[in-house]
Design a protein around this motif. Structure first.
Motif, PDB file in Angstrom:
ATOM      1  N   VAL A 237       1.275  10.375   4.347  1.00  0.00           N
ATOM      2  CA  VAL A 237      -0.158  10.091   4.388  1.00  0.00           C
ATOM      3  C   VAL A 237      -0.742  10.387   3.017  1.00  0.00           C
ATOM      4  CG1 VAL A 237      -2.381  10.774   5.366  1.00  0.00           C
ATOM      5  CG2 VAL A 237      -0.388  10.578   6.845  1.00  0.00           C
ATOM      6  N   LYS A 238      -1.614   9.514   2.553  1.00  0.00           N
ATOM      7  CA  LYS A 238      -2.310   9.738   1.295  1.00  0.00           C
ATOM      8  C   LYS A 238      -3.810   9.755   1.546  1.00  0.00           C
ATOM      9  CE  LYS A 238       1.202   7.871  -1.819  1.00  0.00           C
ATOM     10  NZ  LYS A 238       1.495   6.891  -2.895  1.00  0.00           N
ATOM     11  N   LYS A 239      -4.477  10.605   0.797  1.00  0.00           N
ATOM     12  CA  LYS A 239      -5.922  10.732   0.919  1.00  0.00           C
ATOM     13  C   LYS A 239      -6.556  10.072  -0.293  1.00  0.00           C
ATOM     14  CE  LYS A 239      -9.425  14.295   1.821  1.00  0.00           C
ATOM     15  NZ  LYS A 239      -9.642  15.767   1.941  1.00  0.00           N
ATOM     16  N   ASP A 240      -7.289   8.992  -0.063  1.00  0.00           N
ATOM     17  CA  ASP A 240      -7.908   8.260  -1.156  1.00  0.00           C
ATOM     18  C   ASP A 240      -9.107   9.013  -1.727  1.00  0.00           C
ATOM     19  OD1 ASP A 240      -6.083   6.215  -0.995  1.00  0.00           O
ATOM     20  OD2 ASP A 240      -7.319   4.976   0.327  1.00  0.00           O
ATOM     21  N   ALA A 241      -9.607   8.513  -2.851  1.00  0.00           N
ATOM     22  CA  ALA A 241     -10.729   9.167  -3.525  1.00  0.00           C
ATOM     23  C   ALA A 241     -11.969   9.230  -2.637  1.00  0.00           C
ATOM     24  CB  ALA A 241     -11.044   8.439  -4.827  1.00  0.00           C
ATOM     25  N   ASP A 242     -12.109   8.267  -1.729  1.00  0.00           N
ATOM     26  CA  ASP A 242     -13.276   8.255  -0.843  1.00  0.00           C
ATOM     27  C   ASP A 242     -13.079   9.119   0.399  1.00  0.00           C
ATOM     28  OD1 ASP A 242     -11.427   6.775   0.530  1.00  0.00           O
ATOM     29  OD2 ASP A 242     -12.654   4.970   0.711  1.00  0.00           O
ATOM     30  N   GLY A 243     -11.940   9.838   0.455  1.00  0.00           N
ATOM     31  CA  GLY A 243     -11.683  10.734   1.575  1.00  0.00           C
ATOM     32  C   GLY A 243     -10.991  10.092   2.755  1.00  0.00           C
ATOM     33  N   LYS A 244     -10.673   8.805   2.672  1.00  0.00           N
ATOM     34  CA  LYS A 244     -10.006   8.127   3.782  1.00  0.00           C
ATOM     35  C   LYS A 244      -8.496   8.333   3.698  1.00  0.00           C
ATOM     36  CE  LYS A 244      -9.607   3.720   6.214  1.00  0.00           C
ATOM     37  NZ  LYS A 244     -10.021   2.303   6.285  1.00  0.00           N
ATOM     38  N   TYR A 245      -7.889   8.508   4.865  1.00  0.00           N
ATOM     39  CA  TYR A 245      -6.452   8.731   4.937  1.00  0.00           C
ATOM     40  C   TYR A 245      -5.738   7.417   5.229  1.00  0.00           C
ATOM     41  CZ  TYR A 245      -7.852  13.608   5.304  1.00  0.00           C
ATOM     42  OH  TYR A 245      -8.405  14.839   5.063  1.00  0.00           O
ATOM     43  N   ARG A 246      -4.600   7.222   4.576  1.00  0.00           N
ATOM     44  CA  ARG A 246      -3.852   5.987   4.799  1.00  0.00           C
ATOM     45  C   ARG A 246      -2.350   6.259   4.773  1.00  0.00           C
ATOM     46  NH1 ARG A 246      -1.490   3.847   0.356  1.00  0.00           N
ATOM     47  NH2 ARG A 246      -2.143   4.622  -1.699  1.00  0.00           N
ATOM     48  N   TYR A 247      -1.609   5.375   5.387  1.00  0.00           N
ATOM     49  CA  TYR A 247      -0.151   5.438   5.424  1.00  0.00           C
ATOM     50  C   TYR A 247       0.400   5.201   4.022  1.00  0.00           C
ATOM     51  CZ  TYR A 247       4.611   3.806   6.593  1.00  0.00           C
ATOM     52  OH  TYR A 247       5.966   3.617   6.664  1.00  0.00           O
ATOM     53  N   GLY A 248       1.314   6.071   3.579  1.00  0.00           N
ATOM     54  CA  GLY A 248       1.787   6.001   2.204  1.00  0.00           C
ATOM     55  C   GLY A 248       3.235   5.622   2.000  1.00  0.00           C
ATOM     56  N   TRP A 249       4.021   5.515   3.078  1.00  0.00           N
ATOM     57  CA  TRP A 249       5.447   5.278   2.885  1.00  0.00           C
ATOM     58  C   TRP A 249       5.809   3.815   2.651  1.00  0.00           C
ATOM     59  CZ3 TRP A 249       8.405   9.041   6.670  1.00  0.00           C
ATOM     60  CH2 TRP A 249       8.454  10.303   6.073  1.00  0.00           C
ATOM     61  N   ALA A 250       4.814   2.958   2.535  1.00  0.00           N
ATOM     62  CA  ALA A 250       5.101   1.584   2.115  1.00  0.00           C
ATOM     63  C   ALA A 250       4.766   1.386   0.640  1.00  0.00           C
ATOM     64  CB  ALA A 250       4.315   0.587   2.964  1.00  0.00           C
ATOM     65  N   ASP A 251       4.311   2.450  -0.031  1.00  0.00           N
ATOM     66  CA  ASP A 251       3.984   2.377  -1.454  1.00  0.00           C
ATOM     67  C   ASP A 251       5.261   2.363  -2.290  1.00  0.00           C
ATOM     68  OD1 ASP A 251       1.426   2.523  -0.551  1.00  0.00           O
ATOM     69  OD2 ASP A 251       0.931   4.430  -1.527  1.00  0.00           O
ATOM     70  N   ASP A 252       5.130   1.924  -3.529  1.00  0.00           N
ATOM     71  CA  ASP A 252       6.298   1.802  -4.401  1.00  0.00           C
ATOM     72  C   ASP A 252       6.994   3.139  -4.640  1.00  0.00           C
ATOM     73  OD1 ASP A 252       5.944  -0.906  -4.626  1.00  0.00           O
ATOM     74  OD2 ASP A 252       4.924  -0.821  -6.571  1.00  0.00           O
ATOM     75  N   ASP A 253       6.220   4.238  -4.737  1.00  0.00           N
ATOM     76  CA  ASP A 253       6.864   5.524  -4.992  1.00  0.00           C
ATOM     77  C   ASP A 253       7.772   5.927  -3.833  1.00  0.00           C
ATOM     78  OD1 ASP A 253       4.848   6.097  -3.174  1.00  0.00           O
ATOM     79  OD2 ASP A 253       3.742   7.438  -4.510  1.00  0.00           O
ATOM     80  N   ALA A 254       7.348   5.630  -2.607  1.00  0.00           N
ATOM     81  CA  ALA A 254       8.175   5.949  -1.442  1.00  0.00           C
ATOM     82  C   ALA A 254       9.384   5.017  -1.351  1.00  0.00           C
ATOM     83  CB  ALA A 254       7.345   5.859  -0.167  1.00  0.00           C
ATOM     84  N   ILE A 255       9.160   3.731  -1.548  1.00  0.00           N
ATOM     85  CA  ILE A 255      10.268   2.770  -1.474  1.00  0.00           C
ATOM     86  C   ILE A 255      11.349   3.143  -2.482  1.00  0.00           C
ATOM     87  CG2 ILE A 255      10.934   0.358  -1.742  1.00  0.00           C
ATOM     88  CD1 ILE A 255       9.177   0.901   0.710  1.00  0.00           C
ATOM     89  N   TRP A 256      10.934   3.480  -3.689  1.00  0.00           N
ATOM     90  CA  TRP A 256      11.913   3.808  -4.732  1.00  0.00           C
ATOM     91  C   TRP A 256      12.768   5.001  -4.332  1.00  0.00           C
ATOM     92  CZ3 TRP A 256      13.338   8.037  -7.476  1.00  0.00           C
ATOM     93  CH2 TRP A 256      14.220   7.825  -8.534  1.00  0.00           C
ATOM     94  N   VAL A 257      12.139   6.087  -3.882  1.00  0.00           N
ATOM     95  CA  VAL A 257      12.905   7.306  -3.641  1.00  0.00           C
ATOM     96  C   VAL A 257      13.770   7.193  -2.389  1.00  0.00           C
ATOM     97  CG1 VAL A 257      11.208   8.629  -2.272  1.00  0.00           C
ATOM     98  CG2 VAL A 257      12.762   9.813  -3.849  1.00  0.00           C
ATOM     99  N   PHE A 258      13.302   6.507  -1.352  1.00  0.00           N
ATOM    100  CA  PHE A 258      14.156   6.296  -0.185  1.00  0.00           C
ATOM    101  C   PHE A 258      15.366   5.436  -0.566  1.00  0.00           C
ATOM    102  CE2 PHE A 258      10.531   7.721   2.383  1.00  0.00           C
ATOM    103  CZ  PHE A 258      11.165   8.414   3.403  1.00  0.00           C
ATOM    104  N   ASP A 259      15.130   4.426  -1.385  1.00  0.00           N
ATOM    105  CA  ASP A 259      16.243   3.596  -1.857  1.00  0.00           C
ATOM    106  C   ASP A 259      17.234   4.413  -2.680  1.00  0.00           C
ATOM    107  OD1 ASP A 259      16.122   0.968  -0.874  1.00  0.00           O
ATOM    108  OD2 ASP A 259      14.566   0.386  -2.307  1.00  0.00           O
ATOM    109  N   LYS A 260      16.713   5.279  -3.536  1.00  0.00           N
ATOM    110  CA  LYS A 260      17.577   6.079  -4.405  1.00  0.00           C
ATOM    111  C   LYS A 260      18.424   7.059  -3.593  1.00  0.00           C
ATOM    112  CE  LYS A 260      18.035   5.900  -8.085  1.00  0.00           C
ATOM    113  NZ  LYS A 260      19.119   5.266  -8.897  1.00  0.00           N
ATOM    114  N   ILE A 261      17.822   7.713  -2.619  1.00  0.00           N
ATOM    115  CA  ILE A 261      18.588   8.643  -1.779  1.00  0.00           C
ATOM    116  C   ILE A 261      19.678   7.889  -1.020  1.00  0.00           C
ATOM    117  CG2 ILE A 261      18.464  10.233   0.181  1.00  0.00           C
ATOM    118  CD1 ILE A 261      15.563  10.852  -0.729  1.00  0.00           C
ATOM    119  N   ALA A 262      19.332   6.712  -0.485  1.00  0.00           N
ATOM    120  CA  ALA A 262      20.324   5.904   0.231  1.00  0.00           C
ATOM    121  C   ALA A 262      21.463   5.488  -0.700  1.00  0.00           C
ATOM    122  CB  ALA A 262      19.654   4.672   0.835  1.00  0.00           C
ATOM    123  N   GLU A 263      21.114   5.142  -1.929  1.00  0.00           N
ATOM    124  CA  GLU A 263      22.139   4.777  -2.915  1.00  0.00           C
ATOM    125  C   GLU A 263      23.070   5.954  -3.175  1.00  0.00           C
ATOM    126  OE1 GLU A 263      22.223   4.282  -7.721  1.00  0.00           O
ATOM    127  OE2 GLU A 263      20.564   3.304  -6.659  1.00  0.00           O
TER     128      GLU A 263
END
Length: 439
Positions: A237-263
């Motif tokens: 979960v990520k908290k945006d500047a306006d205080g709203k919470y959103r799902y974060g595991w579809a972001d590039d930072d998450a995709i990269w690290v999950f891919d790297k661990i799997a590799e």
């Protein structure tokens, strides 16, 4: 179960005469009422969560405070509800029973569900910036940044102080020396402890050491491999500047690290899951293990030296991340009859000066760090923590099921395609996040 503290008038008088200096020395935090400004009229106070009367037992720094508080605040009794279910806590609030309750626990127990749905009292008008600025930085960050919802602050209190252990990793220095690899401590202190350096190390140390054709030494333990995602600060979960919470595991930072661990897992640099039990950092068969907040005894079973160190930095991270897994808080139910008084009582019972860093740090070094490098890293981690948390723990709710840690295994082992798998979770996760926070 409730455990009621009762103190006879005679015993109370004797205790108060012996503890008078303690009461006189107490100075309220900025913006908090002093005891002589609060009168509970003999009401019974209930403290709910992770503390009980043992917190105030003989020989502790808080010895005698319950008895002092009962006299100074005109309290008829203090009850403790130790770790009740979340349903019990919320039922007390909904039914109006929580008129003199203080909630003191960690965020895994429905904090956001309560805060996001009007069960906790906003403290913005009761405690100002002077109060939160007075807290240790750790407590201030937790209350104002992590646990705030929208524009409201719902938590308070001296809970962590400066005495806690940030989560990072532990590595086997002796194994690295045998394999001719750089010391992670040296990489860190020179500003070069990155995922690239970590990858070189795990590639070079993973091998068959006894010639039987089977790998028996690995770069990374399977144990707590989920903490490796914080190389890249991938947050559920990520908290945006306006205080709203959103799902974060579809972001590039998450995709990269999950891919790297799997590799890394597919390449054999991570201990196979089925061999986890006998190949952890204490076994002397892995170079590093994520998810540790101390040096794991400072020594492996074979005598190798173990060091507590930062998680390496991924390409989307500009600093080392220290994900705290169970953030503590104190809050007041919205049904409280005297919220200012309850805040004052909590401030009297749990004080900033309770945290003696020097003695705590000496204990940590003697019992958990064991070497200079680990102790030095602990100091660095404490000074550089910026509110990093493990959101999947904070959002563990029976009614809003947005935690799916068990579903992460297929990703780490390279069984499921990362991007499509995590993106497919997005709509459901976001809907549940919206429901949890009432946004």
């Amino acid at each position: 179960m409730k455990r009621i503290l009762t103190v006879s008038l005679l015993v109370l008088t004797l205790i108060m005469s012996a503890a008078a200096v303690s009461a006189q020395d107490y100075v309220p935090s900025p913006g908090v009422l002093s005891p002589d400004q609060v009168d509970f009229g003999g009401a019974v106070i209930t403290i709910i969560g992770t503390v009980d009367e043992d917190t105030f037992a003989e020989g502790t720094i808080r010895e005698g405070r319950l008895e002092e508080a009962m006299e100074l605040f005109n309290i008829g009794g203090i009850e403790f509800m130790f770790r009740p279910s979340s349903e019990v806590v919320m039922t007390r609030i909904v039914t109006g029973e929580a008129t003199h309750d203080i909630i003191h626990r960690d965020w895994r127990n429905e904090y956001y569900n309560m805060a996001g749905h009007g069960m906790l009292l906003p403290l913005n008008d009761l405690l100002g910036d002077d109060y939160y600025d007075y807290l240790y930085p750790t407590d201030s960050i937790i209350h104002q940044d992590i646990l705030s919802v929208g524009s409201n602050v719902y938590s308070f209190g001296h809970l962590y102080g400066s005495n806690w252990r940030p989560t990072a990793l532990v590595y086997n220095r002796s194994l690295l020396e045998r394999e001719g690899q750089p010391d992670i401590y040296d990489l860190w202190t020179s500003g070069n402890w990155t995922w690239e350096e970590a990858e070189k190390i795990i590639q070079n140390v993973t091998r068959d050491t006894d010639g039987d054709g089977e790998i028996d030494q690995w770069g990374i333990a399977w144990r707590r491999i989920d903490y490796a995602i914080y190389m890249n600060n991938a947050q559920f979960v990520k908290k945006d500047a306006d205080g709203k919470y959103r799902y974060g595991w579809a972001d590039d930072d998450a995709i990269w690290v999950f891919d790297k661990i799997a590799e890394w897992y597919r390449e054999g640099y991570i201990v196979p899951k089925e061999l986890d039990g006998s190949n952890r950092i204490k076994n002397g068969t892995v170079a590093m293990q994520f998810g540790s907040d101390h040096a794991e005894g400072g020594q492996a079973n074979n005598g190798d030296t173990l060091i507590y160190a930062p998680i390496p930095m991924g390409p989307h991270a500009d600093r080392h991340i220290y994900p705290e897994w169970a953030v503590k808080f104190a809050s007041i139910p919205v049904t409280a009859e005297n919220p200012e008084g309850l805040i004052a009582l909590h401030d009297f019972l749990f004080r900033k000066e309770d945290f003696d860093f020097d003695s705590w740090f000496a204990t940590e070094v003697n019992e958990r760090m064991f070497n200079r490098e680990s102790a030095e890293h602990l100091l660095y981690a404490l000074e550089n923590w910026q509110g990093d948390v493990e959101w999947v723990n904070g959002l563990d709710s029976p009614d809003v099921n947005i935690r799916f840690s068990d579903d992460m295994d297929p990703l780490f082992r390279g069984i499921e395609p990362v991007r499509s798998y995590l993106e497919a979770k997005g709509p459901t996760a976001q809907a549940q996040i919206d429901a949890l926070f009432g946004q």
